[in-house]
Design an enzyme around this catalytic site. Structure first.
Site, PDB file in Angstrom:
ATOM      1  N   GLU A   1     -17.251 -18.641  -4.554  1.00 18.94           N
ATOM      2  CA  GLU A   1     -18.122 -19.602  -3.850  1.00 18.94           C
ATOM      3  C   GLU A   1     -18.783 -20.538  -4.861  1.00 18.94           C
ATOM      4  O   GLU A   1     -20.017 -20.667  -4.903  1.00 18.94           O
ATOM      5  CB  GLU A   1     -19.142 -18.874  -2.959  1.00 18.94           C
ATOM      6  CG  GLU A   1     -18.456 -18.084  -1.853  1.00 18.94           C
ATOM      7  CD  GLU A   1     -19.328 -17.646  -0.690  1.00 18.94           C
ATOM      8  OE1 GLU A   1     -20.565 -17.777  -0.760  1.00 18.94           O
ATOM      9  OE2 GLU A   1     -18.763 -17.161   0.317  1.00 18.94           O
TER      10      GLU A   1
ATOM     11  N   GLU B   1     -12.768 -13.366   1.795  1.00 15.34           N
ATOM     12  CA  GLU B   1     -13.977 -12.867   2.484  1.00 15.34           C
ATOM     13  C   GLU B   1     -13.897 -13.319   3.936  1.00 15.34           C
ATOM     14  O   GLU B   1     -13.781 -14.517   4.206  1.00 15.34           O
ATOM     15  CB  GLU B   1     -15.262 -13.399   1.851  1.00 15.34           C
ATOM     16  CG  GLU B   1     -15.568 -12.765   0.519  1.00 15.34           C
ATOM     17  CD  GLU B   1     -16.923 -13.183  -0.056  1.00 15.34           C
ATOM     18  OE1 GLU B   1     -17.870 -13.435   0.713  1.00 15.34           O
ATOM     19  OE2 GLU B   1     -17.019 -13.260  -1.296  1.00 15.34           O
TER      20      GLU B   1
HETATM   21  O1  AHR Z   1     -20.114 -10.801   1.439  1.00 11.75           O
HETATM   22  C1  AHR Z   1     -21.428 -11.177   1.196  1.00 11.75           C
HETATM   23  C2  AHR Z   1     -21.532 -12.518   0.465  1.00 11.75           C
HETATM   24  O2  AHR Z   1     -21.018 -13.525   1.261  1.00 11.75           O
HETATM   25  C3  AHR Z   1     -20.737 -12.649  -0.799  1.00 11.75           C
HETATM   26  O3  AHR Z   1     -21.387 -12.117  -1.908  1.00 11.75           O
HETATM   27  C4  AHR Z   1     -20.605 -14.123  -0.945  1.00 11.75           C
HETATM   28  O4  AHR Z   1     -19.445 -14.512  -1.652  1.00 11.75           O
HETATM   29  C5  AHR Z   1     -20.616 -14.617   0.483  1.00 11.75           C
HETATM   30  O5  AHR Z   1     -21.499 -15.656   0.666  1.00 11.75           O
END
Ligand code: AHR
Length: 518
Positions: free
Chosen positions: A199, A322
């Site tokens: 991110e 994710e």
């Molecule tokens: O999964 C939780 C968080 O969500 C992670 O650390 C981040 O990459 C995303 O914003």
């Protein structure tokens, strides 16, 4: 007289149930194109993500060698056994946002000498560093999963990355390899996947795509992809629909990249300030949750279109590293620990996403649900020495035959339903030819009320038998409890029939069904 009354009552109730099952059954058709096999479905579509966040690692995985909880070298055995059973193929670690503050040297060497840090991203909790590189590799190895290590770009430099990679992978006599040996590991670790930043548009450095693309190029110059380090290099990808990120990054740095990531979370309300509850929700929340999760399809299409433009040979993989549901935390828990319960809704939602991923496996080569244990849409929740396997866990288990299978197109016409205002298809589905030669069909019925009678034209497929599993429950938010036999778990599916070249499936409301045709 009393007996007669009871009998009459029961008969009336049965008739009423039959009538309502009848009234609540939708009809749909599908066509299987077994003669037109599609792309392979990588086993990595079924990947996991485990971050140093709340009880994701500490308590969830790591209890320490002196714990009364059964463990192997500090890693809890119940968790390992469950993940092994679900054939987890890859685990991403150590973050997430945590990765871009992580100093790998904090997590090697004697544990009692490791520094304690503050986990700034996740509730400011103490990070003891008891779980570091060697412990993670041991965990992945015990589970039988490949390692996906995310390195720090946001608050670090290429030297730190290069040295960590050399420490993990060098077979030589150099000082870093010797240091690894002194810490108990002779042979190099296998690190098939390395993420360069996480991110980077947000917690990983607040970069613009142009700036990140330059950073990525700088880091990749010192990555030294070679026989010692053949890892897939994964660029930090976009948030949800931000195709400009994917466009700029793959255009400017794509030639140094083997994959780029994508993150998309499902919030029932779509509002980060009030996301919605994990349990005790109503039909409107169910409908909105599915309506939002199904956006995964168009989000993938948009990023794939951009990638097809910049990488027409489809060399670069799209890794959804994710995804999953993100609810308001359980009342009374640390808001920074992202602890949420997991119900039938999560299990059906996981399956609906698998069915979407299966459509795009020419480009989508890995996904990692957030997160494995005790965080967000977890496979497993722990409570002291107890664990509970969630409906999401069982969805993963039901889909194991899809790992390393070959997608088969399944043209479906699913009726649209209105769930308290949310218009969604009643179900989605996918099919594949498994490694065992059987054909698998999976259905996620997202209707909270209606069963589906699905007639599948099998085309040229010659199948004689159908058998499989179904997971459902009476309540939308049914869940499994600690210390009790799981009630939201797959049981044998009896609703399948083959007559000639038509397969008929009678699928209950709010359920996941996976069948094998033989
Ligand atoms: O999964 C939780 C968080 O969500 C992670 O650390 C981040 O990459 C995303 O914003």
């Amino acid at each position: 007289m009393a007996m007669a009354k009871t009998f009459l009552g029961a008969a009336v109730a049965l008739l009423a149930m039959a009538a309502s099952a009848q009234a609540g059954e939708l009809s749909a058709t599908a066509t299987l194109k077994a003669d037109q096999p599609g792309a392979p479905i990588s086993r990595y579509i079924y990947g996991q993500f485990s971050e140093h966040l709340g009880a994701g690692i500490y308590d969830g995985v790591w209890v320490g060698p002196d714990s009364k909880i059964p463990n192997v070298r500090g890693i809890r055995s119940d968790v390992v056994a469950a993940l092994k059973d679900a054939k987890v193929p890859v685990i991403r670690w150590p973050g997430g946002c945590f990765a871009d503050e992580y100093r790998w040297r904090d997590g090697i060497g004697p544990r009692d000498k490791r520094p304690s840090r503050k986990n700034n991203w996740w509730g400011g909790s103490p990070e003891t560093n008891a779980f570091g590189t060697h412990e993670f590799m041991d965990f992945a190895d015990q589970v039988g999963a490949d390692a996906y290590v995310s390195i720090n770009v946001g608050s670090s430099d290429p030297t730190e990355m290069r040295e960590w990679i050399e420490y993990m992978t060098s077979p030589g006599d150099d000082t870093l390899a010797q240091e690894r040996r002194a810490n108990g590991r002779d042979k190099p670790f296998k690190v098939p996947f390395i993420g360069i930043g996480n991110e980077s548009w947000g917690c990983g450095g607040e970069m613009t795509p142009e700036y990140y693309a330059n950073e990525y190029r700088r880091f990749s110059a010192f990555f030294h992809k070679n026989a010692d380090n053949p890892a897939v290099r994964i660029g930090s990808g976009a948030n949800a629909s931000d195709t400009n990120w994917t466009d700029v990054v793959t255009k400017n740095a794509g030639r140094f990249m083997d994959a780029i990531s994508l993150h998309y979370y499902t919030l029932p309300t779509g509002n980060w300030d009030k996301k919605g509850a994990a349990t005790g929700f109503d039909k409107a929340a169910w409908g909105q949750t599915f309506s939002r999760t199904l956006k995964m399809d168009e989000i993938l299409q948009k990023h794939i279109a951009v990638m097809d433009k910049n990488d027409p040979k489809k060399r670069i993989g799209l890794y959804v590293d994710e995804w999953g549901t993100w609810y308001d935390v359980e009342p009374g828990t640390n808001p920074g620990h992202l602890y949420q319960l997991n119900t039938l809704r999560d299990g059906v939602l996981a399956a609906a996403n698998f069915n979407i991923f299966h459509r795009y496996t020419e480009r989508v080569k890995m996904t990692n649900i957030a997160q494995t244990i005790n965080v967000l849409q977890a496979m497993i929740l722990t409570q002291g020495d107890k664990i509970v396997l969630t409906p999401t866990y069982y969805a993963y288990k039901m889909y194991v035959p899809f790992q390393d299978s070959t997608a088969i197109p399944l043209d479906v016409t699913a009726p649209e339903i209105d769930v308290a205002g949310a218009k969604i298809p009643a179900f989605n589905a996918s099919a594949a030819k498994g490694k065992d030669g059987k054909t698998y069909v999976a259905v996620a019925n997202m209707s909270p009320d209606d069963g589906v009678k699905l007639s599948v034209a099998l085309g040229g497929l010659k199948a004689k038998s159908v058998s499989g599993q179904v997971m459902t429950a009476d309540k939308m938010d049914a869940m499994n409890a600690f210390g009790a036999k799981p009630t939201v778990a797959p049981v044998p599916f009896k609703g399948g029939k083959i007559a000639g070249d038509t397969l008929t499936l009678s699928i209950p409301a709010k359920s996941v069904v996976v069948v094998a045709l033989d």
